[in-house]
Design a protein around this motif. Structure first.
Motif, PDB file in Angstrom:
ATOM      1  N   GLY A 120      54.284  38.935  65.238  1.00 39.67           N
ATOM      2  CA  GLY A 120      54.310  37.815  66.162  1.00 39.67           C
ATOM      3  C   GLY A 120      53.482  38.003  67.414  1.00 39.67           C
ATOM      4  N   VAL A 121      52.885  39.166  67.586  1.00 39.30           N
ATOM      5  CA  VAL A 121      52.031  39.415  68.754  1.00 39.30           C
ATOM      6  C   VAL A 121      50.676  38.742  68.535  1.00 39.30           C
ATOM      7  CG1 VAL A 121      50.812  41.178  70.088  1.00 39.30           C
ATOM      8  CG2 VAL A 121      53.168  41.574  69.333  1.00 39.30           C
ATOM      9  N   ASN A 122      50.230  38.007  69.511  1.00 38.15           N
ATOM     10  CA  ASN A 122      48.919  37.360  69.456  1.00 38.15           C
ATOM     11  C   ASN A 122      47.957  38.098  70.382  1.00 38.15           C
ATOM     12  OD1 ASN A 122      49.577  35.073  67.689  1.00 38.15           O
ATOM     13  ND2 ASN A 122      50.869  34.387  69.387  1.00 38.15           N
ATOM     14  N   LEU A 123      47.023  38.815  69.791  1.00 32.26           N
ATOM     15  CA  LEU A 123      46.043  39.556  70.569  1.00 32.26           C
ATOM     16  C   LEU A 123      44.928  38.632  71.050  1.00 32.26           C
ATOM     17  CD1 LEU A 123      45.649  42.748  68.341  1.00 32.26           C
ATOM     18  CD2 LEU A 123      46.721  42.635  70.610  1.00 32.26           C
ATOM     19  N   PRO A 124      44.252  39.009  72.137  1.00 32.82           N
ATOM     20  CA  PRO A 124      43.054  38.254  72.525  1.00 32.82           C
ATOM     21  C   PRO A 124      42.059  38.248  71.378  1.00 32.82           C
ATOM     22  CG  PRO A 124      43.719  39.758  74.273  1.00 32.82           C
ATOM     23  CD  PRO A 124      44.561  40.097  73.088  1.00 32.82           C
ATOM     24  N   PRO A 125      41.460  37.093  71.085  1.00 31.72           N
ATOM     25  CA  PRO A 125      40.569  37.013  69.921  1.00 31.72           C
ATOM     26  C   PRO A 125      39.288  37.810  70.109  1.00 31.72           C
ATOM     27  CG  PRO A 125      40.545  34.960  71.158  1.00 31.72           C
ATOM     28  CD  PRO A 125      41.637  35.799  71.745  1.00 31.72           C
ATOM     29  N   SER A 126      38.848  38.432  69.028  1.00 31.46           N
ATOM     30  CA  SER A 126      37.585  39.164  69.028  1.00 31.46           C
ATOM     31  C   SER A 126      36.420  38.203  69.214  1.00 31.46           C
ATOM     32  CB  SER A 126      37.420  39.921  67.714  1.00 31.46           C
ATOM     33  OG  SER A 126      36.127  40.470  67.603  1.00 31.46           O
ATOM     34  N   SER A 127      35.422  38.664  69.932  1.00 32.84           N
ATOM     35  CA  SER A 127      34.200  37.875  70.110  1.00 32.84           C
ATOM     36  C   SER A 127      33.077  38.342  69.191  1.00 32.84           C
ATOM     37  CB  SER A 127      33.731  37.952  71.563  1.00 32.84           C
ATOM     38  OG  SER A 127      33.451  39.305  71.928  1.00 32.84           O
ATOM     39  N   ALA A 128      33.392  39.275  68.279  1.00 33.69           N
ATOM     40  CA  ALA A 128      32.363  39.789  67.366  1.00 33.69           C
ATOM     41  C   ALA A 128      31.910  38.692  66.408  1.00 33.69           C
ATOM     42  CB  ALA A 128      32.906  40.983  66.582  1.00 33.69           C
ATOM     43  N   PRO A 129      30.656  38.728  65.985  1.00 35.62           N
ATOM     44  CA  PRO A 129      30.193  37.725  65.016  1.00 35.62           C
ATOM     45  C   PRO A 129      30.884  37.902  63.672  1.00 35.62           C
ATOM     46  CG  PRO A 129      28.544  39.438  65.319  1.00 35.62           C
ATOM     47  CD  PRO A 129      29.585  39.671  66.361  1.00 35.62           C
ATOM     48  N   TYR A 130      31.031  36.807  62.944  1.00 35.40           N
ATOM     49  CA  TYR A 130      31.614  36.865  61.607  1.00 35.40           C
ATOM     50  C   TYR A 130      30.549  37.309  60.603  1.00 35.40           C
ATOM     51  CZ  TYR A 130      35.979  34.664  63.001  1.00 35.40           C
ATOM     52  OH  TYR A 130      37.200  34.405  63.568  1.00 35.40           O
ATOM     53  N   MET A 131      30.964  38.164  59.676  1.00 36.26           N
ATOM     54  CA  MET A 131      30.067  38.661  58.641  1.00 36.26           C
ATOM     55  C   MET A 131      30.094  37.714  57.445  1.00 36.26           C
ATOM     56  SD  MET A 131      28.834  41.515  59.891  1.00 36.26           S
ATOM     57  CE  MET A 131      28.846  40.686  61.486  1.00 36.26           C
ATOM     58  N   GLU A 132      28.945  37.267  57.004  1.00 39.58           N
ATOM     59  CA  GLU A 132      28.858  36.334  55.878  1.00 39.58           C
ATOM     60  C   GLU A 132      28.709  37.049  54.535  1.00 39.58           C
ATOM     61  OE1 GLU A 132      29.437  33.234  56.231  1.00 39.58           O
ATOM     62  OE2 GLU A 132      29.500  33.291  58.420  1.00 39.58           O
ATOM     63  N   GLU A 133      28.266  38.277  54.539  1.00 39.04           N
ATOM     64  CA  GLU A 133      28.041  39.039  53.316  1.00 39.04           C
ATOM     65  C   GLU A 133      29.371  39.316  52.612  1.00 39.04           C
ATOM     66  OE1 GLU A 133      25.282  42.915  52.126  1.00 39.04           O
ATOM     67  OE2 GLU A 133      26.196  42.776  54.111  1.00 39.04           O
ATOM     68  N   SER A 134      29.371  39.338  51.285  1.00 31.89           N
ATOM     69  CA  SER A 134      30.594  39.654  50.550  1.00 31.89           C
ATOM     70  C   SER A 134      30.947  41.124  50.726  1.00 31.89           C
ATOM     71  CB  SER A 134      30.429  39.341  49.061  1.00 31.89           C
ATOM     72  OG  SER A 134      29.619  40.319  48.433  1.00 31.89           O
ATOM     73  N   VAL A 135      32.238  41.430  50.549  1.00 31.16           N
ATOM     74  CA  VAL A 135      32.682  42.822  50.654  1.00 31.16           C
ATOM     75  C   VAL A 135      31.958  43.696  49.630  1.00 31.16           C
ATOM     76  CG1 VAL A 135      34.637  44.380  50.354  1.00 31.16           C
ATOM     77  CG2 VAL A 135      34.927  42.242  51.617  1.00 31.16           C
ATOM     78  N   SER A 136      31.845  43.232  48.393  1.00 29.47           N
ATOM     79  CA  SER A 136      31.194  44.028  47.355  1.00 29.47           C
ATOM     80  C   SER A 136      29.748  44.354  47.725  1.00 29.47           C
ATOM     81  CB  SER A 136      31.235  43.301  46.008  1.00 29.47           C
ATOM     82  OG  SER A 136      32.551  43.203  45.518  1.00 29.47           O
ATOM     83  N   GLN A 137      29.026  43.361  48.220  1.00 33.36           N
ATOM     84  CA  GLN A 137      27.636  43.595  48.597  1.00 33.36           C
ATOM     85  C   GLN A 137      27.535  44.540  49.785  1.00 33.36           C
ATOM     86  OE1 GLN A 137      26.592  39.457  49.124  1.00 33.36           O
ATOM     87  NE2 GLN A 137      25.465  39.394  47.193  1.00 33.36           N
ATOM     88  N   ALA A 138      28.408  44.344  50.777  1.00 32.65           N
ATOM     89  CA  ALA A 138      28.381  45.194  51.962  1.00 32.65           C
ATOM     90  C   ALA A 138      28.762  46.631  51.621  1.00 32.65           C
ATOM     91  CB  ALA A 138      29.313  44.632  53.031  1.00 32.65           C
ATOM     92  N   LEU A 139      29.778  46.794  50.766  1.00 33.83           N
ATOM     93  CA  LEU A 139      30.185  48.136  50.364  1.00 33.83           C
ATOM     94  C   LEU A 139      29.121  48.802  49.499  1.00 33.83           C
ATOM     95  CD1 LEU A 139      33.996  48.360  49.485  1.00 33.83           C
ATOM     96  CD2 LEU A 139      32.601  50.092  50.625  1.00 33.83           C
ATOM     97  N   ARG A 140      28.495  48.038  48.623  1.00 38.74           N
ATOM     98  CA  ARG A 140      27.419  48.596  47.802  1.00 38.74           C
ATOM     99  C   ARG A 140      26.277  49.074  48.687  1.00 38.74           C
ATOM    100  NH1 ARG A 140      24.646  51.334  45.706  1.00 38.74           N
ATOM    101  NH2 ARG A 140      23.590  51.253  43.683  1.00 38.74           N
ATOM    102  N   ARG A 141      25.989  48.336  49.725  1.00 38.26           N
ATOM    103  CA  ARG A 141      24.937  48.729  50.654  1.00 38.26           C
ATOM    104  C   ARG A 141      25.336  50.003  51.412  1.00 38.26           C
ATOM    105  NH1 ARG A 141      24.554  46.924  55.594  1.00 38.26           N
ATOM    106  NH2 ARG A 141      25.899  45.126  55.156  1.00 38.26           N
ATOM    107  N   ALA A 142      26.609  50.095  51.792  1.00 42.49           N
ATOM    108  CA  ALA A 142      27.085  51.302  52.475  1.00 42.49           C
ATOM    109  C   ALA A 142      27.018  52.519  51.563  1.00 42.49           C
ATOM    110  CB  ALA A 142      28.515  51.086  52.970  1.00 42.49           C
TER     111      ALA A 142
END
Length: 312
Positions: free
Chosen positions: A91-113
């Motif tokens: 129930g705790v609401n943290l201040p929202p992150s201002s980081a950009p949202y990542m559009e790449e899929s998890v599979s593609q991003a992990l494969r790249r890593a």
């Protein structure tokens, strides 16, 4: 111990996942190269937001967070609001992150890593294994390209969502079986060890005694979970998802044993059971899973407290 090794954290960010993320951000010997959100303790919408906001709380908005699977490979999504609250953070609401949202899929991003870091990369899975199974299905070549997976899930004995099954594995047993039979070196932190990794009420009060943003968050976000654990831990807190993070940097805290592990995907009463040959001479599965069986609890609590209290 990993020295400046790259890790990728896959998480269904509930309250103990949040503690794990905060802990990982204070360990200087590991480099968090990415985080992915998955369904589990709460909905994907919540877990994605929570991962982003917890990293912002840790002043680590530089770590990219990717949207993963919203549900299991085959069945309907199961959540655990009774422990983690409606939003996953009690129930705790943290201040929202201002980081950009990542559009790449998890599979593609992990494969790249994996391509970038190779055998230097360890994936730390703190929730259902849907994202990791999808990676293996889409890019099967990765199975031999990175160091391995540290995961919180399963149990040699018993369960916490059924008499046989632990929540993360039960939430997507088909995905878990794909991962366990992938041949990737695995280290499993199941209920056998994570239920030993708890803080007493007094220890938790000492950890959160100061009036800081981190202490206040830890105290407020875990209130519901600590009430859930009240019958067994009297106001204390079980820290399941912190275990694989701590083991990366402090392996001597844990005892492990090599085993073969299958995940039950057919049984009506045993669905999601991790069947381990840990104590058997009959090796019915390829033995590539290190199963954690014990933790030095006092040392675990002391080290974890020092890390979390290093936030100011």
């Amino acid at each position: 111990m990993l020295e400046n090794k790259a890790i990728w954290i896959d998480t269904d960010t509930g309250v103990d996942d949040a503690v794990a993320l905060l802990t990982a951000c204070r360990i200087e010997t590991i480099n968090i190269v990415g985080v992915s959100a998955v369904h589990g303790n709460t909905t994907l919408t919540n877990t994605l937001r929570n991962a982003r906001d917890v990293l912002a709380l840790a002043d680590r908005e530089d770590i990219p967070v990717y949207r993963g699977a919203s549900g299991p490979l085959m069945y309907a999504c199961k959540t655990a609001e009774y422990v983690h609250g409606d939003n996953g953070l009690g129930g705790v609401n943290l201040p929202p992150s201002s980081a950009p949202y990542m559009e790449e899929s998890v599979s593609q991003a992990l494969r790249r890593a994996v391509s970038k870091y190779g055998r230097q990369l360890v994936v730390v899975a703190l929730g259902p294994l849907t994202n990791i199974a999808r990676l293996i299905l889409e890019f099967p070549e990765v199975r031999s390209l990175f160091a391995g997976i540290y995961l919180m899930g399963g149990a040699v004995y018993g369960g916490n969502v059924t008499p046989c099954a632990e929540f993360n594995i039960y939430s997507d047993p088909q995905a878990a079986e794909i991962v366990f039979q992938s041949g990737i070196p695995l280290t499993m932190f199941g209920l056998d060890v994570t239920m030993q990794a708890y803080m007493t009420c007094e220890e938790f009060q000492q950890l959160t005694a100061s009036d800081t943003a981190i202490s206040n968050f830890l105290r407020e976000s875990t209130a519901l979970a600590r009430k859930y654990y009240e019958p067994d831990f009297a106001g204390g807190m079980v820290l399941h998802d912190v275990c694989p993070i701590m083991a990366l940097a402090y392996p001597d805290l844990f005892t492990t044993k090599l085993a073969g592990v299958f995940v039950e995907t057919q049984g009506q009463l045993t669905m999601g059971k991790t069947v381990c040959d840990l104590y058997s001479d009959y090796h019915f599965a390829d033995r590539h899973v290190m199963v954690a069986t014990d933790v030095l609890r006092a040392d675990f609590v002391r080290t974890l407290s020092e890390l979390l209290q290093s936030y100011v």
